[in-house]
Design an enzyme around this catalytic site. Structure first.
Site, PDB file in Angstrom:
ATOM      1  N   CYS A   1       0.865  -1.183   0.000  1.00  0.00           N
ATOM      2  CA  CYS A   1       0.000   0.000   0.000  1.00  0.00           C
ATOM      3  C   CYS A   1       0.903   1.235   0.000  1.00  0.00           C
ATOM      4  CB  CYS A   1      -0.849   0.044   1.258  1.00  0.00           C
ATOM      5  SG  CYS A   1      -1.787  -1.459   1.525  1.00  0.00           S
TER       6      CYS A   1
ATOM      7  N   GLU B   1      10.114 -20.258 -19.498  1.00  0.00           N
ATOM      8  CA  GLU B   1       9.969 -18.883 -19.017  1.00  0.00           C
ATOM      9  C   GLU B   1      11.156 -18.013 -19.441  1.00  0.00           C
ATOM     10  OE1 GLU B   1       7.644 -17.193 -18.008  1.00  0.00           O
ATOM     11  OE2 GLU B   1       8.516 -15.489 -16.945  1.00  0.00           O
TER      12      GLU B   1
ATOM     13  N   ASN C   1       1.022  -0.073   5.988  1.00  0.00           N
ATOM     14  CA  ASN C   1       1.440  -0.870   4.839  1.00  0.00           C
ATOM     15  C   ASN C   1       2.195  -2.062   5.410  1.00  0.00           C
ATOM     16  OD1 ASN C   1       2.510  -1.844   2.414  1.00  0.00           O
ATOM     17  ND2 ASN C   1       4.253  -0.465   2.515  1.00  0.00           N
ATOM     18  N   GLY C   2       1.704  -3.270   5.145  1.00  0.00           N
ATOM     19  CA  GLY C   2       2.366  -4.461   5.667  1.00  0.00           C
ATOM     20  C   GLY C   2       1.336  -5.487   6.089  1.00  0.00           C
TER      21      GLY C   2
ATOM     22  N   HIS D   1      15.276 -35.104 -30.372  1.00  0.00           N
ATOM     23  CA  HIS D   1      14.132 -35.474 -31.218  1.00  0.00           C
ATOM     24  C   HIS D   1      13.802 -34.383 -32.237  1.00  0.00           C
ATOM     25  CE1 HIS D   1      13.432 -39.007 -28.800  1.00  0.00           C
ATOM     26  NE2 HIS D   1      13.568 -38.240 -27.722  1.00  0.00           N
TER      27      HIS D   1
ATOM     28  N   LYS E   1      10.732 -14.648 -21.666  1.00  0.00           N
ATOM     29  CA  LYS E   1      11.197 -13.317 -21.231  1.00  0.00           C
ATOM     30  C   LYS E   1      12.087 -12.699 -22.303  1.00  0.00           C
ATOM     31  CE  LYS E   1       9.045 -12.336 -18.590  1.00  0.00           C
ATOM     32  NZ  LYS E   1       8.056 -13.130 -17.916  1.00  0.00           N
TER      33      LYS E   1
ATOM     34  N   ARG F   1       1.382   1.818  -6.035  1.00  0.00           N
ATOM     35  CA  ARG F   1       1.583   0.828  -4.970  1.00  0.00           C
ATOM     36  C   ARG F   1       0.294   0.104  -4.591  1.00  0.00           C
ATOM     37  NH1 ARG F   1       6.238   1.278  -2.273  1.00  0.00           N
ATOM     38  NH2 ARG F   1       5.335   0.244  -0.474  1.00  0.00           N
TER      39      ARG F   1
ATOM     40  N   TRP G   1      -3.798  -1.706  -1.185  1.00  0.00           N
ATOM     41  CA  TRP G   1      -3.690  -2.925  -1.997  1.00  0.00           C
ATOM     42  C   TRP G   1      -4.050  -4.036  -1.018  1.00  0.00           C
ATOM     43  CZ3 TRP G   1      -2.935  -4.278  -6.964  1.00  0.00           C
ATOM     44  CH2 TRP G   1      -2.513  -5.574  -7.249  1.00  0.00           C
TER      45      TRP G   1
ATOM     46  N   LYS H   1      -0.469  -5.478 -20.681  1.00  0.00           N
ATOM     47  CA  LYS H   1      -0.268  -6.084 -19.361  1.00  0.00           C
ATOM     48  C   LYS H   1      -1.348  -7.101 -19.051  1.00  0.00           C
ATOM     49  CE  LYS H   1       1.669  -6.719 -15.438  1.00  0.00           C
ATOM     50  NZ  LYS H   1       2.756  -7.714 -15.543  1.00  0.00           N
TER      51      LYS H   1
ATOM     52  N   GLU I   1       9.984 -11.625 -25.401  1.00  0.00           N
ATOM     53  CA  GLU I   1       9.028 -10.528 -25.289  1.00  0.00           C
ATOM     54  C   GLU I   1       9.662  -9.160 -25.098  1.00  0.00           C
ATOM     55  OE1 GLU I   1       7.546 -11.623 -20.757  1.00  0.00           O
ATOM     56  OE2 GLU I   1       6.173 -10.583 -22.083  1.00  0.00           O
TER      57      GLU I   1
HETATM   58  C1  F6R Z   1       4.696 -12.535 -19.740  1.00  0.00           C
HETATM   59  C2  F6R Z   1       3.391 -12.141 -19.287  1.00  0.00           C
HETATM   60  C3  F6R Z   1       2.202 -12.845 -19.845  1.00  0.00           C
HETATM   61  C4  F6R Z   1       1.185 -13.129 -18.730  1.00  0.00           C
HETATM   62  C5  F6R Z   1      -0.104 -13.709 -19.333  1.00  0.00           C
HETATM   63  C6  F6R Z   1      -1.095 -14.093 -18.281  1.00  0.00           C
HETATM   64  O1  F6R Z   1       5.707 -11.796 -19.118  1.00  0.00           O
HETATM   65  O2  F6R Z   1       3.244 -11.261 -18.493  1.00  0.00           O
HETATM   66  O3  F6R Z   1       2.571 -14.017 -20.502  1.00  0.00           O
HETATM   67  O4  F6R Z   1       1.753 -14.015 -17.825  1.00  0.00           O
HETATM   68  O5  F6R Z   1      -0.675 -12.764 -20.199  1.00  0.00           O
HETATM   69  O6  F6R Z   1      -1.467 -13.001 -17.520  1.00  0.00           O
HETATM   70  P1  F6R Z   1      -2.188 -13.165 -16.127  1.00  0.00           P
HETATM   71  O7  F6R Z   1      -1.232 -13.846 -15.205  1.00  0.00           O
HETATM   72  O8  F6R Z   1      -2.512 -11.777 -15.715  1.00  0.00           O
HETATM   73  O9  F6R Z   1      -3.403 -14.004 -16.367  1.00  0.00           O
END
Ligand code: F6R
Length: 607
Positions: free
Chosen positions: A2, A483, A101-102, A506, A487, A27, A75, A602, A490
């Site tokens: 928060c 993963e 916050n905590g 394979h 990363k 936050r 939050w 996002k 992307e």
């Molecule tokens: C990769 C990334 C995306 C999300 C995916 C699912 O860095 O951020 O692959 O992981 O869009 O998003 P959530 O977890 O919000 O359902």
């Protein structure tokens, strides 16, 4: 996570506080509130949702002339994101108001103790417990510093708190333990806040408070005391040169980097109140009354899907729960065999991913029990699940998910522990080591991250000409390979494929040549000899190898990246940030838009 701010000075306090909250909204943003003293009365105003809702409420409140006050943007960790749970919280007598916050870990037992003394609570929060306790201590001691010291002496957990009292308008107290708190020192005005941007337009002179310290401010003076003894502490004023944007990133160049470095704190927050250090038992009260699943389907997308795949290994080996992990966008368009008796775990940082939602709705319609594992409180996944477990990573600003995955892995570890213990099948080794290791991780990671970053920087420069990478891992390192590749793709736009090491022969081995480097995850686990021979196969074909492995592992790699290891599968928590940092350093070196990579959003709310 928060945001809190306190102000005492010569200006009307509420606008200063609201402006500061606006800069802290990153936050948390599920509700907000302010408190100030006006004509001898402690006034608390709160509103659910974004800060603009609180601003509208304040417009209807005449004569906001108080020159001291405080505010909070929330939050949620305990209790729904509704007005009654928003901060500030007050004691029953309306003598003090507090923002926090905590996480107060022992809030349940303190609440019962206070209820037995006749205290009536108006929220479900851990924070109100502290406000009520503080009110009691104030009545007993008659002084706010003694009362705060006494109340904080009773709480376990983490906190940054700020307090105003009806009887001492103009004076604010604050204290911290494991949550951030800084003081801004101005001319005829002083500030307290979770983060510097909150007061940056007014002063650049700051005092960083440390754990166990308490601050007292009024318009013309400030003082720092030891929380336990109330002895004065000498502090140095530091001058900050950052602009507001840089300050929101905590001095880091990008949110992604900041969030990678937040992971030690994320692990601590996820564990808070959820494990019993003495017995090693996991305590997921969100699942109270729910039997361990007979069969489990994990539904997720992207990084959350990789977290789910990783969790499957522990859920099967520790809790002996048959588990399958499904890409939500595939699952929802099949005719999956799911019904009463099945449990679905929907993993989503945002809680708004359209495919994950559609998959869980389908499973629910067919009678399955749905548990949501998500980060954003009040999100659609959390509202539409039968039960919800929050990951408590705090808002994730960077499009590329980092700390959210770390929090998902922490919770998946706790779920495997919880269900394995409930069923009585948890291997003795896991019981003995898991909690101890998890608790040591934040410290180890904190120390390692700067070293990791500089190695990631060196290696990314050495390989910046590559146009394609192969990421290899076996066992729980297979989801990590996926993963790592995601990363890199992307944010640096370099093609990368994640593969299970054993699958390499394979097909993908045909790609290996001196221009196609392999990034290998090679911790010294029981699968190490197999990974080693896979890497020899790569090198024999002229492929270059970066190996993330333990010092002295004897691997034949072009670049060894020494990574410390902890007990068993939990070494993942050290391997993951190395992968994130390699991608980050590569993207930054290549001049890419790290926090907002092209074509990505996002939260993917479209199908
Ligand atoms: C990769 C990334 C995306 C999300 C995916 C699912 O860095 O951020 O692959 O992981 O869009 O998003 P959530 O977890 O919000 O359902």
């Amino acid at each position: 996570m928060c945001g809190i701010i306190g102000y005492s000075g010569h200006r009307p306090a509420v606008p200063v506080v609201m402006e500061g909250l606006g800069r802290l909204e990153y936050r948390g943003y599920d509700s907000a509130g302010v408190a100030y003293v006006q004509r001898g009365q402690l006034i608390v105003l709160r509103a659910e949702g974004k800060l603009s809702n609180l601003a509208r409420k304040l417009e209807e409140t005449p004569s906001l002339t108080a020159t001291s006050g405080m505010g909070h943007t929330r939050w949620a960790t305990h209790g729904l994101p509704v007005e009654r749970n928003a901060h500030p919280h007050q004691d029953q007598q309306g003598s003090v108001a507090l923002v926090h916050n905590g996480i107060i870990e022992n809030y349940q037992e303190l609440r019962e103790e206070l209820e037995a003394q006749g205290v009536a609570f108006s929220s479900e929060t851990d924070t109100e417990v502290l406000a009520q306790l503080l009110g009691r201590c104030l009545a007993e001691t008659g002084s706010l510093d003694k009362a705060l010291s006494m109340a904080l002496g009773r709480v376990d957990g983490s906190y940054a708190v700020c307090v105003v009292s009806r009887d001492h308008p103009g004076v604010l107290y604050a204290a911290r333990k494991s949550s951030p708190l800084v003081m801004g020192v101005g001319v005829g005005e002083n500030f307290l806040a979770s983060d510097i941007p909150a007061f940056l337009p007014y002063t650049r002179d700051v005092v960083f408070l440390e754990d166990g310290e308490m601050a007292r401010i009024d318009a013309n003076s400030w003082q720092v005391l030891d929380v336990a003894t109330l002895a004065p502490v000498t502090k140095e004023i530091k001058h900050i040169t950052w602009d507001v944007q840089a300050a929101q990133k905590g001095g880091y160049k990008h949110f992604m980097l900041k969030e990678i470095f937040e992971q030690p704190r994320v692990i601590t927050d996820c564990l808070a109140g959820r494990v019993d250090r003495r017995t090693g038992r996991a305590n997921l009260s969100e699942l109270d009354g729910l039997a361990p699943p007979e069969r489990l389907t994990i539904l997720a997308c992207g990084t959350s899907y990789h977290a789910g795949l990783w969790g499957m290994y522990l859920l099967e080996s520790w809790a002996r729960i048959p588990t399958r992990v499904e890409i939500a966008s595939e699952y929802r368009y099949r005719d999956p065999i799911v019904g009463p008796g099945d449990t679905v775990l929907a993993i989503s940082q945002s809680g708004e991913t359209a495919d994950t939602l559609a998959g869980m709705r389908l499973a629910r319609e067919r009678g399955a029990t749905v548990i949501g594992l998500c980060n954003v409180v009040g999100s659609t996944v959390s509202r539409e699940s039968d039960r919800v477990v929050y990951t408590q990573a705090g808002p994730e600003m960077s499009v590329a998910s980092t700390k959210a995955m770390c929090s998902q892995l922490t919770l998946l570890t706790l779920l495997a522990l919880h269900w394995g213990q409930q069923k009585g099948v948890l291997p003795a080794e896991a019981t003995a080591h898991c909690v101890k290791t998890m608790e040591s991780l934040p410290g180890i990671l904190e120390a390692e991250l700067p070293r990791m970053r500089s190695r990631a920087g060196e290696l990314s420069r050495a390989y910046s000409d590559a146009t394609s990478f192969l990421y290899l891992g076996r066992g729980q390192c297979f989801p990590l390979a996926l993963e790592g590749a995601l990363k890199l793709k992307e944010i640096s736009y370099i093609h990368a494929e994640g593969y299970a090491s054993g699958e390499m022969k394979h097909g993908p081995i045909a790609l290996i040549d001196p221009k196609f480097p392999t990034f290998a995850l090679a911790p010294r686990d029981e699968l190490f000899p197999k990974v080693k021979s896979n890497l020899e196969e790569v090198r024999a074909r002229g492929g270059k190898v970066i190996a993330l492995t333990r010092a002295g592992s004897g691997l034949q790699a072009d670049h060894e990246w020494e990574c410390p290891e902890v007990w068993g599968p939990l070494s993942t928590f050290l391997l993951l940030p190395a992968l994130q940092l390699f991608a980050y350093e590569m993207a930054d070196y290549l001049g890419k838009d790290v926090d907002q990579p092209r074509n990505l959003a996002k939260s993917v709310t479209v199908e």
